[in-house]
Write an enzyme that holds these catalytic residues in place. Structure first.
Site, PDB file in Angstrom:
ATOM      1  N   ASN A 138      68.671 138.324 -47.904  1.00  0.00           N
ATOM      2  CA  ASN A 138      69.990 138.709 -47.410  1.00  0.00           C
ATOM      3  C   ASN A 138      70.496 139.918 -48.196  1.00  0.00           C
ATOM      4  O   ASN A 138      69.994 140.219 -49.280  1.00  0.00           O
ATOM      5  CB  ASN A 138      70.982 137.554 -47.557  1.00  0.00           C
ATOM      6  CG  ASN A 138      72.176 137.697 -46.627  1.00  0.00           C
ATOM      7  OD1 ASN A 138      72.278 138.660 -45.857  1.00  0.00           O
ATOM      8  ND2 ASN A 138      73.088 136.755 -46.701  1.00  0.00           N
ATOM      9  N   HIS A 150      70.025 145.067 -50.712  1.00  0.00           N
ATOM     10  CA  HIS A 150      69.381 143.983 -49.959  1.00  0.00           C
ATOM     11  C   HIS A 150      68.357 143.334 -50.874  1.00  0.00           C
ATOM     12  O   HIS A 150      67.443 143.997 -51.376  1.00  0.00           O
ATOM     13  CB  HIS A 150      68.702 144.495 -48.693  1.00  0.00           C
ATOM     14  CG  HIS A 150      68.114 143.383 -47.860  1.00  0.00           C
ATOM     15  ND1 HIS A 150      68.809 142.765 -46.838  1.00  0.00           N
ATOM     16  CD2 HIS A 150      66.912 142.761 -47.927  1.00  0.00           C
ATOM     17  CE1 HIS A 150      68.062 141.824 -46.299  1.00  0.00           C
ATOM     18  NE2 HIS A 150      66.895 141.802 -46.948  1.00  0.00           N
ATOM     19  N   CYS A 151      68.501 142.041 -51.100  1.00  0.00           N
ATOM     20  CA  CYS A 151      67.615 141.327 -52.017  1.00  0.00           C
ATOM     21  C   CYS A 151      66.654 140.448 -51.228  1.00  0.00           C
ATOM     22  O   CYS A 151      67.082 139.503 -50.558  1.00  0.00           O
ATOM     23  CB  CYS A 151      68.438 140.464 -52.980  1.00  0.00           C
ATOM     24  SG  CYS A 151      67.417 139.512 -54.134  1.00  0.00           S
ATOM     25  N   PRO A 152      65.353 140.729 -51.275  1.00  0.00           N
ATOM     26  CA  PRO A 152      64.397 139.884 -50.539  1.00  0.00           C
ATOM     27  C   PRO A 152      64.314 138.468 -51.096  1.00  0.00           C
ATOM     28  O   PRO A 152      63.944 137.545 -50.368  1.00  0.00           O
ATOM     29  CB  PRO A 152      63.073 140.629 -50.695  1.00  0.00           C
ATOM     30  CG  PRO A 152      63.248 141.450 -51.933  1.00  0.00           C
ATOM     31  CD  PRO A 152      64.684 141.823 -51.988  1.00  0.00           C
TER      32      PRO A 152
END
Length: 319
Positions: free
Chosen positions: A164, A158-160
């Site tokens: 997403n 999960h990439c802030p």
């Protein structure tokens, strides 16, 4: 206090008229009332990081145009660099938007029902797993994301910064985002160095419309931003390409999971991730992944029913 399973069962009974689709945005996502609704995670940290990303790109745009290119006396130099930088920046922001607003491969919530398992027509002795957090049957290589509140197919992480998950359906856009950010960062650093050399040779008051102290501060900040993002995005780009070529996601590698799937070659994995044979569409954030050569098995709509309690379900043998 009720367990997560019982809470999911209560929700299921209260929402008996809910029609589950193949890709249904969860309650924390924007819901447009159909399966084609825009995907957007309502996470405060992710939204702030995404806004910061766009702000930094626009800051670089401002410094490149108004500090370096427009005051330049060389029109050809300004036109070429302006077109290249703006083109790459546009592609970077478009890739970021697609990575942020594309369903990464979410598994339908609440499909862990007896009716759904029967519809899968599994062989006796096969085992399926239920996610106790979102009450869904987990396909192979799916993992639960605590931020998206969903199980994601081939979840990498999960990439802030894109607010997403990076998964099966949006990994291409994330790879393009890191690539284009790395390119504009490198371009910025080259132009900053050239501009400093030009200003040292000429009068500082003539090489920019801003005062010399303001010009130096703006260029140093841009240089720091470009260097930081160049290193960061190059590392992310390399890890993503390695994950695709090795056919092993970041979370699978982190957990040390033994591969139970049939691995494909690097080239076949690249074609599957980018949507077909090598072409210009590989580098376009506007092309969809409808031309995948080896798509994952589709997830059928789940028949309505009561959520099962077991987390591990083995298909019984017929007597």
């Amino acid at each position: 206090m009720k367990s997560p399973v019982h809470r999911c069962r209560d929700v299921e009974r209260q929402a008996s008229n809910l029609q589950l689709e193949t890709r249904v945005p969860p309650p924390r996502l924007i819901d447009r009332g159909n399966a084609d609704a825009m995907w957007f995670v309502r996470d405060a940290c992710g939204i702030v990081c995404a806004v910061i990303t766009w702000f930094l790109v626009f800051y670089a745009e401002f410094v490149v145009l108004f500090v370096m290119l427009l005051p330049s006396k060389n029109l050809t130099y300004s036109l070429i660099n302006g077109v290249v930088f703006n083109g790459l920046a546009f592609l970077a922001l478009a890739s970021h938007f697609r990575a942020m607003c594309t369903d990464p491969g979410a598994v339908p919530k609440g499909n862990a029902t007896k009716e759904f398992i029967e519809s899968l027509q599994l062989k006796p002795g096969q085992v399926v797993y239920k996610c106790p957090k979102c009450c869904s049957i987990k396909p192979d290589r799916a993992h639960h994301c605590s931020v998206c509140k969903r199980c994601i197919r081939k979840m990498d992480h999960h990439c802030p910064w894109v607010n997403n998950c990076v998964g099966e359906s949006n990994q291409k856009y994330f790879v393009l985002f890191t690539m284009y950010i790395a390119l504009i960062s490198l371009h910025c650093l080259v132009m900053v160095v050239l501009h400093f050399l030009y200003c040292f040779e000429d009068d500082w008051t003539k090489c920019s419309t801003f005062s010399p102290p303001a010009t130096v501060i703006l260029l140093i900040l841009l240089c720091f931003e470009g260097l930081l993002f160049l290193i960061f995005t190059c590392v992310m780009f390399g890890t993503q390409v390695h994950s695709i070529c090795s056919d092993e996601t970041g979370i699978e590698r982190l957990k040390g999971e033994n591969p139970t799937w049939e691995k494909v070659s690097c080239w076949e994995a690249m074609k599957a991730a980018f949507g077909g044979p090598l072409s210009l569409t590989w580098f376009s954030p506007f092309s969809d992944l409808t031309c995948k050569t080896s798509p994952s098995e589709p997830v059928p709509p789940a028949p309505q029913g009561e959520i099962i309690e077991e987390d591990v379900i083995e298909i019984p043998y017929e007597r």
